[in-house]
Scaffold this active site. Structure first.
Site, PDB file in Angstrom:
ATOM      1  N   LYS A  13     -25.193  18.187  33.368  1.00  0.00           N
ATOM      2  CA  LYS A  13     -25.864  19.402  33.303  1.00  0.00           C
ATOM      3  C   LYS A  13     -27.193  19.476  32.277  1.00  0.00           C
ATOM      4  O   LYS A  13     -28.343  19.826  32.556  1.00  0.00           O
ATOM      5  CB  LYS A  13     -25.246  20.852  32.791  1.00  0.00           C
ATOM      6  CG  LYS A  13     -24.285  21.437  33.836  1.00  0.00           C
ATOM      7  CD  LYS A  13     -23.656  22.524  33.185  1.00  0.00           C
ATOM      8  CE  LYS A  13     -22.947  22.550  31.973  1.00  0.00           C
ATOM      9  NZ  LYS A  13     -21.769  21.666  31.767  1.00  0.00           N
ATOM     10  N   ARG A  88     -20.389  31.130  31.775  1.00  0.00           N
ATOM     11  CA  ARG A  88     -19.417  30.341  32.011  1.00  0.00           C
ATOM     12  C   ARG A  88     -18.137  31.259  32.229  1.00  0.00           C
ATOM     13  O   ARG A  88     -16.789  30.477  32.587  1.00  0.00           O
ATOM     14  CB  ARG A  88     -18.944  29.488  30.735  1.00  0.00           C
ATOM     15  CG  ARG A  88     -19.247  28.139  30.477  1.00  0.00           C
ATOM     16  CD  ARG A  88     -19.208  27.741  28.928  1.00  0.00           C
ATOM     17  NE  ARG A  88     -18.703  26.464  28.912  1.00  0.00           N
ATOM     18  CZ  ARG A  88     -19.796  25.449  28.643  1.00  0.00           C
ATOM     19  NH1 ARG A  88     -20.950  25.769  28.725  1.00  0.00           N
ATOM     20  NH2 ARG A  88     -19.302  24.229  28.312  1.00  0.00           N
ATOM     21  N   ARG A 127     -19.549   9.168  25.564  1.00  0.00           N
ATOM     22  CA  ARG A 127     -20.913   9.853  25.158  1.00  0.00           C
ATOM     23  C   ARG A 127     -21.524   9.876  23.852  1.00  0.00           C
ATOM     24  O   ARG A 127     -20.824  10.140  22.881  1.00  0.00           O
ATOM     25  CB  ARG A 127     -20.810  11.109  25.513  1.00  0.00           C
ATOM     26  CG  ARG A 127     -21.994  12.294  25.448  1.00  0.00           C
ATOM     27  CD  ARG A 127     -22.266  13.320  26.450  1.00  0.00           C
ATOM     28  NE  ARG A 127     -21.303  14.461  25.942  1.00  0.00           N
ATOM     29  CZ  ARG A 127     -21.231  15.541  26.372  1.00  0.00           C
ATOM     30  NH1 ARG A 127     -21.932  15.770  27.690  1.00  0.00           N
ATOM     31  NH2 ARG A 127     -20.669  16.424  26.001  1.00  0.00           N
ATOM     32  N   ARG A 160     -20.165  13.752  19.674  1.00  0.00           N
ATOM     33  CA  ARG A 160     -19.597  15.260  19.611  1.00  0.00           C
ATOM     34  C   ARG A 160     -18.127  15.297  19.083  1.00  0.00           C
ATOM     35  O   ARG A 160     -17.352  14.622  19.483  1.00  0.00           O
ATOM     36  CB  ARG A 160     -19.817  16.008  20.724  1.00  0.00           C
ATOM     37  CG  ARG A 160     -21.200  16.860  20.786  1.00  0.00           C
ATOM     38  CD  ARG A 160     -21.606  17.278  22.031  1.00  0.00           C
ATOM     39  NE  ARG A 160     -20.557  18.042  22.485  1.00  0.00           N
ATOM     40  CZ  ARG A 160     -20.651  18.740  23.690  1.00  0.00           C
ATOM     41  NH1 ARG A 160     -21.690  18.729  24.501  1.00  0.00           N
ATOM     42  NH2 ARG A 160     -19.603  19.788  24.403  1.00  0.00           N
TER      43      ARG A 160
HETATM   44  P1  ADP Z   1     -19.930  20.778  27.969  1.00  0.00           P
HETATM   45  O1  ADP Z   1     -20.485  21.491  29.099  1.00  0.00           O
HETATM   46  O2  ADP Z   1     -20.049  19.418  27.931  1.00  0.00           O
HETATM   47  O3  ADP Z   1     -18.563  21.421  27.398  1.00  0.00           O
HETATM   48  P2  ADP Z   1     -21.810  22.634  26.115  1.00  0.00           P
HETATM   49  O4  ADP Z   1     -22.580  21.891  24.834  1.00  0.00           O
HETATM   50  O5  ADP Z   1     -22.328  23.233  27.157  1.00  0.00           O
HETATM   51  O6  ADP Z   1     -20.830  21.151  26.491  1.00  0.00           O
HETATM   52  O7  ADP Z   1     -20.578  23.496  25.428  1.00  0.00           O
HETATM   53  C1  ADP Z   1     -19.745  22.943  24.083  1.00  0.00           C
HETATM   54  C2  ADP Z   1     -18.789  24.150  23.744  1.00  0.00           C
HETATM   55  O8  ADP Z   1     -19.736  25.361  23.244  1.00  0.00           O
HETATM   56  C3  ADP Z   1     -17.902  24.766  24.849  1.00  0.00           C
HETATM   57  O9  ADP Z   1     -16.768  24.094  24.905  1.00  0.00           O
HETATM   58  C4  ADP Z   1     -17.656  26.194  24.213  1.00  0.00           C
HETATM   59  O10 ADP Z   1     -16.766  26.135  23.261  1.00  0.00           O
HETATM   60  C5  ADP Z   1     -19.130  26.410  23.839  1.00  0.00           C
HETATM   61  N1  ADP Z   1     -19.884  27.478  24.742  1.00  0.00           N
HETATM   62  C6  ADP Z   1     -20.975  26.868  25.282  1.00  0.00           C
HETATM   63  N2  ADP Z   1     -21.618  27.854  26.034  1.00  0.00           N
HETATM   64  C7  ADP Z   1     -20.632  28.573  26.321  1.00  0.00           C
HETATM   65  C8  ADP Z   1     -20.494  29.701  26.948  1.00  0.00           C
HETATM   66  N3  ADP Z   1     -21.589  30.444  27.860  1.00  0.00           N
HETATM   67  N4  ADP Z   1     -19.440  30.630  26.704  1.00  0.00           N
HETATM   68  C9  ADP Z   1     -18.513  30.510  25.745  1.00  0.00           C
HETATM   69  N5  ADP Z   1     -18.643  29.400  25.089  1.00  0.00           N
HETATM   70  C10 ADP Z   1     -19.598  28.612  25.212  1.00  0.00           C
END
Ligand code: ADP
Ligand code: ZN
Length: 220
Positions: A13, A88, A127, A160
């Site tokens: 994404k 999400r 990654r 990360r």
């Molecule tokens: P990935 O898609 O690889 O898990 P992201 O950077 O999108 O990576 O998200 C990392 C973390 O940030 C998630 O595991 C969550 O804890 C938090 N997070 C990100 N976006 C949301 C969201 N829309 N709602 C709740 N938590 C979120």
């Protein structure tokens, strides 16, 4: 124009959203990046988010929705946005629809980037991400030219904290339990296109662009 990118952690994404936002001249809004940024700055929001992110769980809807709605109200989002990592949960999707409807706007397209589980686990394990510009690399699939250094900006690459086996598993579990229902939600309102996220990045990108532009001849 409002576009949502849906996909499990590791589906690609972030990479695709950054490129396609540039192509379509839209703002790229990634809630994960916003939370990581807040953590780096040591804000209250950052500290709160950290508790959940470390465990691979979602940050509560209240916090996330407020942060996102404020963000997309800023001038750089006036021409539209690509949302990467939001919504999400069903509650987040509904809150977004409601907020947009108030401004007589709506989501135009949702792209679901689908990748098999085994591939996701492989991708997340290797990654590396640029500290400065967030470009992701992969040890095996897309290594940087020089080890530990970003091709684009010379920034330092890091792994990360949540890209470790136990947390990866939890994040995938959370995706299938809490985010996958959105596939249904956006299919029912006719907005979803599924794209196979395997294969060359450029080829996937083209499929996503086609999905976003389909049936909308006026769009550039
Ligand atoms: P990935 O898609 O690889 O898990 P992201 O950077 O999108 O990576 O998200 C990392 C973390 O940030 C998630 O595991 C969550 O804890 C938090 N997070 C990100 N976006 C949301 C969201 N829309 N709602 C709740 N938590 C979120
Ligand atoms: Zn970089």
């Amino acid at each position: 124009m409002y576009v949502v990118f849906l996909g499990a952690p590791g589906a690609g994404k972030g990479t695709q959203a950054a490129e396609i936002a540039k192509d379509l001249k839209l703002a790229h809004i990634a809630t994960g990046d916003m939370f990581r940024d807040a953590q780096k700055k040591g804000t209250t929001l950052g500290l709160k988010a950290k508790e959940y992110m470390e465990k691979g769980q979602l940050v509560p809807d209240e916090i996330t929705v407020a942060m996102l709605l404020e963000r997309i109200s800023r001038p750089d989002c006036a021409q539209g946005v690509i949302l990467d990592g939001f919504p999400r949960t069903l509650a987040q999707a509904e809150a977004l629809d409601k907020a947009l409807a108030k401004q007589k706007k709506a989501i135009d397209d949702v792209v679901y980037i689908k990748v098999p589980d085994a591939e996701l686990i492989k991708r997340l394990g290797g990654r590396w991400i640029c500290r400065k510009c967030q470009t992701p690399y992969h040890e095996v699939n897309s290594p940087p030219k020089a080890k530990g250094v970003c091709d684009k900006c010379d920034g330092e690459l890091y792994q990360r904290a949540d890209d470790v086996p136990g947390t990866i598993k939890e994040r995938l579990k959370v995706f299938f339990a809490q985010t996958a229902p959105l596939i249904d939600y956006y299919t029912k309102n006719g907005k979803l296109t599924e794209v196979n996220g395997q294969g060359e990045m450029a080829a996937v990108r083209k499929k996503i662009l086609d999905a976003v532009k389909k049936g909308k001849p006026g769009r550039k």
